[in-house]
Design a protein around this motif. Structure first.
Motif, PDB file in Angstrom:
ATOM      1  N   VAL A 160       0.863  -1.175   0.000  1.00 50.57           N
ATOM      2  CA  VAL A 160       0.000   0.000   0.000  1.00 50.57           C
ATOM      3  C   VAL A 160       0.900   1.226   0.000  1.00 50.57           C
ATOM      4  N   GLY A 161       0.557   2.202  -0.828  1.00 52.87           N
ATOM      5  CA  GLY A 161       1.359   3.408  -0.879  1.00 52.87           C
ATOM      6  C   GLY A 161       0.627   4.550  -1.554  1.00 52.87           C
ATOM      7  N   PHE A 162       1.296   5.682  -1.613  1.00 52.46           N
ATOM      8  CA  PHE A 162       0.709   6.892  -2.173  1.00 52.46           C
ATOM      9  C   PHE A 162       1.826   7.774  -2.712  1.00 52.46           C
ATOM     10  N   ILE A 163       1.437   8.751  -3.518  1.00 53.11           N
ATOM     11  CA  ILE A 163       2.389   9.651  -4.155  1.00 53.11           C
ATOM     12  C   ILE A 163       2.362  10.995  -3.442  1.00 53.11           C
ATOM     13  N   VAL A 164       3.555  11.548  -3.186  1.00 48.68           N
ATOM     14  CA  VAL A 164       3.687  12.891  -2.615  1.00 48.68           C
ATOM     15  C   VAL A 164       4.720  13.665  -3.423  1.00 48.68           C
ATOM     16  N   ASP A 165       4.707  14.978  -3.272  1.00 49.16           N
ATOM     17  CA  ASP A 165       5.741  15.809  -3.884  1.00 49.16           C
ATOM     18  C   ASP A 165       7.070  15.509  -3.207  1.00 49.16           C
ATOM     19  N   SER A 166       8.153  15.578  -3.958  1.00 48.45           N
ATOM     20  CA  SER A 166       9.484  15.256  -3.428  1.00 48.45           C
ATOM     21  C   SER A 166       9.853  16.125  -2.234  1.00 48.45           C
ATOM     22  N   ASP A 167       9.466  17.388  -2.266  1.00 47.75           N
ATOM     23  CA  ASP A 167       9.821  18.282  -1.168  1.00 47.75           C
ATOM     24  C   ASP A 167       8.962  18.076   0.077  1.00 47.75           C
ATOM     25  N   ARG A 168       7.939  17.240   0.020  1.00 45.26           N
ATOM     26  CA  ARG A 168       7.048  16.981   1.153  1.00 45.26           C
ATOM     27  C   ARG A 168       7.252  15.597   1.781  1.00 45.26           C
ATOM     28  N   VAL A 169       8.284  14.881   1.356  1.00 39.75           N
ATOM     29  CA  VAL A 169       8.499  13.519   1.859  1.00 39.75           C
ATOM     30  C   VAL A 169       8.740  13.525   3.368  1.00 39.75           C
ATOM     31  N   GLU A 170       9.660  14.335   3.842  1.00 35.55           N
ATOM     32  CA  GLU A 170       9.985  14.355   5.273  1.00 35.55           C
ATOM     33  C   GLU A 170       8.790  14.807   6.109  1.00 35.55           C
ATOM     34  N   THR A 171       8.084  15.809   5.652  1.00 38.68           N
ATOM     35  CA  THR A 171       6.906  16.297   6.357  1.00 38.68           C
ATOM     36  C   THR A 171       5.839  15.215   6.446  1.00 38.68           C
ATOM     37  N   THR A 172       5.651  14.489   5.358  1.00 36.14           N
ATOM     38  CA  THR A 172       4.642  13.426   5.331  1.00 36.14           C
ATOM     39  C   THR A 172       5.028  12.287   6.262  1.00 36.14           C
ATOM     40  N   ILE A 173       6.305  11.946   6.311  1.00 40.67           N
ATOM     41  CA  ILE A 173       6.767  10.885   7.220  1.00 40.67           C
ATOM     42  C   ILE A 173       6.552  11.308   8.672  1.00 40.67           C
ATOM     43  N   GLU A 174       6.797  12.582   8.993  1.00 39.41           N
ATOM     44  CA  GLU A 174       6.552  13.076  10.349  1.00 39.41           C
ATOM     45  C   GLU A 174       5.058  13.048  10.689  1.00 39.41           C
ATOM     46  N   LEU A 175       4.217  13.433   9.730  1.00 41.68           N
ATOM     47  CA  LEU A 175       2.770  13.351   9.948  1.00 41.68           C
ATOM     48  C   LEU A 175       2.336  11.911  10.210  1.00 41.68           C
ATOM     49  N   ALA A 176       2.926  10.985   9.478  1.00 42.73           N
ATOM     50  CA  ALA A 176       2.600   9.571   9.654  1.00 42.73           C
ATOM     51  C   ALA A 176       2.993   9.096  11.055  1.00 42.73           C
ATOM     52  N   GLN A 177       4.145   9.527  11.537  1.00 42.61           N
ATOM     53  CA  GLN A 177       4.569   9.141  12.883  1.00 42.61           C
ATOM     54  C   GLN A 177       3.609   9.680  13.929  1.00 42.61           C
ATOM     55  N   GLN A 178       3.123  10.911  13.743  1.00 34.47           N
ATOM     56  CA  GLN A 178       2.154  11.485  14.677  1.00 34.47           C
ATOM     57  C   GLN A 178       0.831  10.732  14.631  1.00 34.47           C
ATOM     58  N   ALA A 179       0.551  10.094  13.495  1.00 37.39           N
ATOM     59  CA  ALA A 179      -0.688   9.331  13.340  1.00 37.39           C
ATOM     60  C   ALA A 179      -0.535   7.883  13.792  1.00 37.39           C
ATOM     61  N   GLY A 180       0.664   7.464  14.153  1.00 35.55           N
ATOM     62  CA  GLY A 180       0.886   6.080  14.558  1.00 35.55           C
ATOM     63  C   GLY A 180       0.983   5.135  13.386  1.00 35.55           C
ATOM     64  N   VAL A 181       1.381   5.664  12.214  1.00 38.49           N
ATOM     65  CA  VAL A 181       1.484   4.896  10.986  1.00 38.49           C
ATOM     66  C   VAL A 181       2.939   4.906  10.533  1.00 38.49           C
ATOM     67  N   GLU A 182       3.414   3.757  10.058  1.00 37.74           N
ATOM     68  CA  GLU A 182       4.791   3.660   9.582  1.00 37.74           C
ATOM     69  C   GLU A 182       4.834   3.836   8.075  1.00 37.74           C
ATOM     70  N   VAL A 183       5.612   4.809   7.621  1.00 39.56           N
ATOM     71  CA  VAL A 183       5.734   5.154   6.209  1.00 39.56           C
ATOM     72  C   VAL A 183       7.200   5.266   5.852  1.00 39.56           C
ATOM     73  N   SER A 184       7.560   4.824   4.651  1.00 42.22           N
ATOM     74  CA  SER A 184       8.949   4.857   4.216  1.00 42.22           C
ATOM     75  C   SER A 184       9.042   4.928   2.705  1.00 42.22           C
ATOM     76  N   LEU A 185      10.190   5.370   2.209  1.00 39.38           N
ATOM     77  CA  LEU A 185      10.453   5.328   0.771  1.00 39.38           C
ATOM     78  C   LEU A 185      10.755   3.908   0.302  1.00 39.38           C
ATOM     79  N   ASP A 186      11.191   3.065   1.219  1.00 41.10           N
ATOM     80  CA  ASP A 186      11.491   1.671   0.891  1.00 41.10           C
ATOM     81  C   ASP A 186      10.283   0.805   1.253  1.00 41.10           C
ATOM     82  N   SER A 187      10.096  -0.257   0.486  1.00 40.07           N
ATOM     83  CA  SER A 187       8.956  -1.153   0.761  1.00 40.07           C
ATOM     84  C   SER A 187       9.233  -1.978   2.025  1.00 40.07           C
ATOM     85  N   PHE A 188       8.167  -2.401   2.654  1.00 37.66           N
ATOM     86  CA  PHE A 188       8.274  -3.166   3.909  1.00 37.66           C
ATOM     87  C   PHE A 188       8.213  -4.646   3.634  1.00 37.66           C
TER      88      PHE A 188
END
Length: 188
Positions: A160-188
């Motif tokens: 499962v994944g989604f597309i984000v702007d390149s400059d928003r990757v770090e922000t999106t990963i931080e939002l995911a951590q605040q939501a209790g969700v694990e997100v990465s550029l690498d597959s799990f």
């Protein structure tokens, strides 16, 4: 209680419960600590969808989370539901099985179009690459357009994944951590 009360001489009476001064909002924050973060993360993922559709999907996700699901399951089930989830023309979250090459071939161009990339993504399954390798190539293709594909860890065998702007990757990963969700550029 009546029998035990008579057997032991009335020693089984409990005092009335004490009134709490904690508000309902504080109780909900304690029971559902990731609710604000999950809402913000879902809004970030669904940013490209129309306002009414985004609000509907966020309500679904929060309802699933409120009914006892963990944040990742609530997000995935709320958005990817076949009957009441996201619509194909506003695809924001891609979910494929570990051998879902046909589904990827069909859904990836829709996801690319929904995120605003004008170029058409063409994929043909050749049988030699695994799904993580296919998704890594998809991410490389998106990087040329200033986009990245982020993987969401569901704990299952699906991708499962989604597309984000390149400059928003770090922000999106931080939002995911605040939501209790694990997100990465690498597959799990």
């Amino acid at each position: 209680m009546g029998i035990l009360d008579r057997l032991f001489g009335g020693r089984f009476t409990l005092p009335p419960p004490q009134e709490t001064t904690v508000s309902d909002a504080a109780i909900m924050r304690e029971l559902h600590p990731y609710r604000p973060g999950l809402k913000a993360f879902a809004q970030a993922i669904l940013a490209g969808t129309p306002e009414d559709e985004r609000a509907r999907l966020i309500r679904r996700v929060l309802r699933k989370y409120g009914s006892g699901e963990d944040p990742t399951t609530a997000l995935v089930e709320g958005v990817l539901d076949v009957d009441r989830g996201q619509k194909l023309e506003h695809l924001a979250l891609l979910g494929v099985d570990w051998k879902g090459f046909d589904g990827f071939e069909y859904l990836a161009p829709c996801l690319v179009r929904a995120c605003g990339v004008q170029e058409t993504y063409a994929y043909q399954h050749e049988g030699e690459l695994s799904m993580p390798q296919v998704l890594a190539r998809f991410d490389q293709w998106l990087a040329a357009f200033g986009k990245r594909y982020l993987h969401l860890n569901t704990g299952g065998d699906e991708y499962v994944g989604f597309i984000v702007d390149s400059d928003r990757v770090e922000t999106t990963i931080e939002l995911a951590q605040q939501a209790g969700v694990e997100v990465s550029l690498d597959s799990f």
